[in-house]
Design an enzyme around this catalytic site. Structure first.
Site, PDB file in Angstrom:
ATOM      1  N   CYS A  34      -0.831   3.486  -6.541  1.00  0.00           N
ATOM      2  CA  CYS A  34      -1.740   2.875  -5.572  1.00  0.00           C
ATOM      3  C   CYS A  34      -1.906   1.432  -6.034  1.00  0.00           C
ATOM      4  CB  CYS A  34      -3.085   3.609  -5.582  1.00  0.00           C
ATOM      5  SG  CYS A  34      -4.418   2.727  -4.722  1.00  0.00           S
ATOM      6  N   CYS A  67       0.863  -1.187   0.000  1.00  0.00           N
ATOM      7  CA  CYS A  67       0.000   0.000   0.000  1.00  0.00           C
ATOM      8  C   CYS A  67       0.896   1.233   0.000  1.00  0.00           C
ATOM      9  CB  CYS A  67      -0.881  -0.033   1.249  1.00  0.00           C
ATOM     10  SG  CYS A  67      -1.915   1.424   1.443  1.00  0.00           S
TER      11      CYS A  67
HETATM   12  N1  DGL Z   1      -4.050   0.406  -2.022  1.00  0.00           N
HETATM   13  C1  DGL Z   1      -3.707   1.618  -1.411  1.00  0.00           C
HETATM   14  C2  DGL Z   1      -2.443   2.269  -1.939  1.00  0.00           C
HETATM   15  O1  DGL Z   1      -1.600   1.617  -2.514  1.00  0.00           O
HETATM   16  C3  DGL Z   1      -4.700   2.625  -0.903  1.00  0.00           C
HETATM   17  C4  DGL Z   1      -6.149   2.653  -1.173  1.00  0.00           C
HETATM   18  C5  DGL Z   1      -6.883   3.449  -0.085  1.00  0.00           C
HETATM   19  O2  DGL Z   1      -7.090   2.874   0.991  1.00  0.00           O
HETATM   20  O3  DGL Z   1      -7.204   4.627  -0.287  1.00  0.00           O
HETATM   21  O4  DGL Z   1      -2.249   3.439  -1.789  1.00  0.00           O
END
Ligand code: DGL
Length: 273
Positions: A190, A76
């Site tokens: 993301c 993330c």
């Molecule tokens: N998958 C996440 C990232 O790589 C974030 C998504 C979220 O919770 O806003 O930033």
């Protein structure tokens, strides 16, 4: 019979980290993966920084206590750019983070115009700006916080149709034409976004390269495992953990990525209690 393998905890706010799981399974097939989605706190993208750091550290602390991983992959960008340092300081486990792939994008661009799509949190971080200043100071870098793109990826994994018009609206600001050339590289900042690669390709106004860091993250995890972590006998299920009520992520979704069991480890956010 227990298998020999290393235990990796893969952590994200939702199902985005499954794009990293794909690469981990390819590169480290013997590893035992536990996937954790902090669904009770999704989306991380619009949380305020100090609260988010506390949330991530306490969720990861609970998950380490529960699953005893030998390495943690923070799949993330929003979590890594804000809390990686604190996680490394607090817990005695090697961490691999995920941050926007600005360095490879700068090596790839021909026009010198790079787009970065990420959550509003990630684009506002010092960490992200420092990556731009260090590796892409000679490029024009357009950072854009997408309000709803991670949610569209979650919807897709739950079987909902994704509107290309919605995707187009989310990504339009990073596509610009300058005298020197047009945006030719777009960083997927993301981990949810690679799950929408087909839709992103269709929605882009012209051809460009989308940079997904998943393979590089898996390589880094494989290096650490090879150098520092012995394989252990492990007969655990390939488990997916969610921190909030089902609905956001379903057992079917996880099964598609090799997780045979789903478990709720309830961690309500304070405003929900
Ligand atoms: N998958 C996440 C990232 O790589 C974030 C998504 C979220 O919770 O806003 O930033």
């Amino acid at each position: 019979m227990p298998r020999q393998g290393q235990r990796i905890l893969v952590f994200d706010s939702g199902t985005g980290g499954l794009s990293v799981v794909r690469a981990l399974r390819e590169q480290i097939p013997q590893a035992h993966l536990t996937y954790a989605a902090d669904t009770a706190a999704f989306p991380y993208g619009d949380w305020n920084e100090p609260l988010l750091v506390e949330r991530i550290c306490s969720a990861v602390g609970n998950l380490i206590a529960e699953t005893a991983p030998q390495i943690v992959v923070v799949a993330c960008n929003t979590a890594s750019t804000v809390a990686l340092e604190q996680l490394r300081n607090r817990f005695n486990v090697p961490f691999v983070g995920t941050v926007p792939a600005i360095k490879p994008a700068a090596a790839l661009t021909r026009s010198g115009v790079i787009g970065v799509i990420a959550t509003p949190g990630t684009v506002s971080r010092e960490y992200t700006r420092a990556l731009v200043d260090t590796y892409a100071f000679h490029c024009e870098v357009i950072l854009h916080g997408c309000e709803g793109l991670a949610g569209l990826a979650e919807g897709k994994l739950q079987g909902r149709a994704v509107s290309i018009e919605d995707v187009r609206r989310e990504i339009a600001p990073v596509f610009v034409a300058r005298a020197a050339g047009r945006t030719d590289v777009v960083v997927l900042g993301c981990t949810h976004y690679p799950l929408l690669l087909e839709e992103l390709t269709e929605a882009a106004p012209w051809r460009c390269s989308f940079v997904d860091p998943a393979d590089a993250i898996a390589r880094r995890a494989a290096d650490i495992l090879q150098q520092d972590v012995a394989a252990d006998a492990c007969d655990l299920e390939q488990l997916a953990i969610v921190t909030g009520p089902e609905g956001l992520c379903s057992a079917n979704t996880f099964a598609g990525f090799g997780f045979t069991q789903t478990k709720l480890l309830a961690m309500p956010v304070e405003s929900d209690i």
